[in-house]
Design a protein around this motif. Structure first.
Motif, PDB file in Angstrom:
ATOM      1  N   TYR A 153     -48.586 -72.036  21.062  1.00 50.31           N
ATOM      2  CA  TYR A 153     -49.834 -72.124  20.682  1.00 50.31           C
ATOM      3  C   TYR A 153     -50.799 -71.028  20.236  1.00 50.31           C
ATOM      4  O   TYR A 153     -51.197 -70.528  19.206  1.00 50.31           O
ATOM      5  CB  TYR A 153     -50.653 -73.230  21.129  1.00 50.31           C
ATOM      6  N   LEU A 154     -50.746 -70.188  21.602  1.00 49.25           N
ATOM      7  CA  LEU A 154     -51.671 -69.100  21.318  1.00 49.25           C
ATOM      8  C   LEU A 154     -51.047 -67.667  20.641  1.00 49.25           C
ATOM      9  O   LEU A 154     -51.671 -67.170  19.846  1.00 49.25           O
ATOM     10  CB  LEU A 154     -51.544 -68.436  22.778  1.00 49.25           C
ATOM     11  N   GLU A 155     -49.823 -67.788  20.286  1.00 50.68           N
ATOM     12  CA  GLU A 155     -49.094 -66.976  19.436  1.00 50.68           C
ATOM     13  C   GLU A 155     -49.187 -67.342  18.068  1.00 50.68           C
ATOM     14  O   GLU A 155     -49.035 -66.509  17.183  1.00 50.68           O
ATOM     15  CB  GLU A 155     -47.520 -66.879  19.725  1.00 50.68           C
ATOM     16  N   SER A 156     -49.357 -68.907  17.768  1.00 48.61           N
ATOM     17  CA  SER A 156     -49.422 -69.296  16.436  1.00 48.61           C
ATOM     18  C   SER A 156     -50.923 -69.440  15.894  1.00 48.61           C
ATOM     19  O   SER A 156     -51.236 -70.028  14.816  1.00 48.61           O
ATOM     20  CB  SER A 156     -48.614 -70.417  16.300  1.00 48.61           C
ATOM     21  N   ALA A 157     -51.837 -69.432  17.067  1.00 51.67           N
ATOM     22  CA  ALA A 157     -53.242 -69.900  16.862  1.00 51.67           C
ATOM     23  C   ALA A 157     -53.914 -69.298  15.497  1.00 51.67           C
ATOM     24  O   ALA A 157     -54.398 -69.980  14.691  1.00 51.67           O
ATOM     25  CB  ALA A 157     -54.114 -69.575  18.150  1.00 51.67           C
ATOM     26  N   ARG A 158     -53.549 -68.093  15.237  1.00 54.78           N
ATOM     27  CA  ARG A 158     -54.310 -67.587  14.112  1.00 54.78           C
ATOM     28  C   ARG A 158     -53.655 -67.973  12.720  1.00 54.78           C
ATOM     29  O   ARG A 158     -54.442 -68.242  11.594  1.00 54.78           O
ATOM     30  CB  ARG A 158     -54.271 -65.809  14.071  1.00 54.78           C
TER      31      ARG A 158
END
Length: 445
Positions: A153-158
């Protein structure tokens, strides 16, 4: 009359009025939050936005919508006049509300809390903070599961935030509740102001770290900067020292280069300087207002009628309805000749102009915003634990009021402030529980 001379005069009036209000910003009395709300309106519409128009006249604004900014005497007078109507409506609503509250002291004045009760309140709010932290962790786990876990999720958050990445997530409606970590940090910091506890401190650090990581990963540069200032303002309000408020000005000046650096890192841009970035970033409100004045937009208060629907998942109300956010983006990008870029937010004055008649719309939104400030002030008084109340007031001042003025689209406002709506439910529940306990004690012989 030269346009810049008029704008400088407006800024001088704004600074003078803000100086008169500033002594009331320190919580010596219960209604200090109301004066913060009024001061923020003055700050934006009579200091910041006129300064942006001066910078635009000197070529500092590079935004796509710069052609829509008022630069003639006629347009500037119209914009400043509408700003005055809006501010007058807010101030009048607040004044009438304060007068009504002053006549009913038993309903709104806070009773002195005994030491034993303060200890009970402290323990209660620690338990609330820890409970909300567990709820926030559960929300993060459920929401991130569709992306392969928290790391995915953190990798895809943006990409999720900008809409470039779309995944079939059954828990997508939980996304606004990621900011529960902010609520946890604010509550526990208030408890730490009363008494240090290692467990409380540990959870405070953990929630702050998770919140900052989510904001960093999603590219929410404004939230990245606001959170440290929430803690700083909470400390100022708690200590009740006027001189600390003066320290905030150089602190903001120090934060501006960090804002440029964060913008460059998060969005991989090469900004030419602080003035150019801030002038361009804060130029959209005036451009939006003038764009809708020229277009004669009429939305007939539909944005406010739809507000209760925004509490529900987006899938239940997104079909067939264009939010003020999206409507403003299509109009301003077309009018400014822009062919790229993201959405353009809506500030409070533009929201009023969009409803139909510019003057009546500005007055209606002014009454709405003044009433919202009064309601929040009353709810804050329900928090009987002073450090938590000061900490929560700081968060609402910066996260809800300060950003709510320039991100005023009801759909965006409700979604981004969903954690605070959750907090209101907690306050109502605690108030109801306290009433039940007091009735029970009265009935006990």
């Amino acid at each position: 009359m030269d346009v810049n001379v008029l704008l400088v005069a407006v800024i001088a009036v704004g600074l003078f009025c803000t100086g008169i209000i500033s002594p009331r910003l320190i919580p010596k009395k219960d209604n200090y939050f109301v004066f913060w709300g009024v001061a923020i309106i003055l700050f934006y519409y009579f200091i910041v936005f006129p300064a942006v128009l001066i910078l635009n006249n000197h070529g500092y604004v590079y935004s796509d919508w710069a052609p829509l900014l008022p630069n003639t005497l006629r347009d500037v007078v119209a914009y400043i006049g509408l700003s005055g109507v809006f501010f007058g409506s807010v101030a009048l609503t607040v004044a009438l509300g304060l007068a009504t509250m002053a006549k009913e002291p038993h309903c709104y004045s806070e009773k002195r809390v005994e030491f034993r009760n303060r200890q009970e309140m402290e323990r209660l709010w620690r338990r609330v903070g820890l409970s909300v932290f567990l709820i926030a962790l559960l929300v993060l786990y459920l929401f991130a599961a569709a992306y392969g876990g928290v790391g995915g999720y953190l990798e895809s958050a943006r990409g999720i935030r900008t809409g470039r990445i779309e995944v079939d997530n059954p828990f997508s409606f939980l996304r606004p509740f990621m900011e529960l970590f902010l609520v946890v940090g604010v509550i526990l910091f208030g408890c730490l102001l009363q008494r240090f506890s290692f467990l409380t401190f540990l959870v405070f650090v953990a929630s702050s770290f998770v919140y900052m990581m989510i904001m960093w990963s999603s590219g929410a540069r404004l939230n990245l900067i606001i959170y440290p200032f929430v803690i700083f303002l909470a400390l100022i309000l708690h200590l009740r020292k006027t001189f600390l408020l003066a320290i905030a000005t150089p602190a903001i000046a120090i934060a501006l280069p960090f804002f440029v650096w964060a913008h460059s890192i998060l969005f991989r841009t090469h900004d030419s300087g602080v003035i150019h970035l801030l002038a361009s970033y804060l130029s959209y409100p005036a451009a939006s207002t003038m764009g809708h004045l020229e277009a004669g937009t009429f939305r007939g208060m539909i944005d406010f009628l739809m507000m209760p629907m925004y509490v529900l998942p987006t899938s239940l109300h997104s079909d067939g309805f264009t939010t003020a956010f999206n409507y403003n983006t299509s109009l301003i990008r077309e009018g400014g000749g822009a062919e790229h870029g993201g959405t353009i937010p809506v500030d409070l004055l533009t929201l009023g102009v969009m409803q139909g008649d510019p003057i009546l719309g500005s007055m209606a939104v002014g009454v709405y915003w003044g009433g919202a400030i009064l309601l929040i002030s009353v709810l804050l008084r329900k928090i009987r634990h002073q450090p938590v109340r000061d900490s929560m007031a700081a968060a609402i001042i910066l996260k809800v009021v300060l950003t709510g003025v320039i991100y005023a689209d009801p759909s965006h406002f409700v979604r981004t402030n969903m954690p605070f709506i959750f907090l209101v439910l907690i306050l109502v529940g605690l108030h109801f529980l306290r009433k039940c306990r007091s009735r029970k004690s009265e009935l006990t012989p």
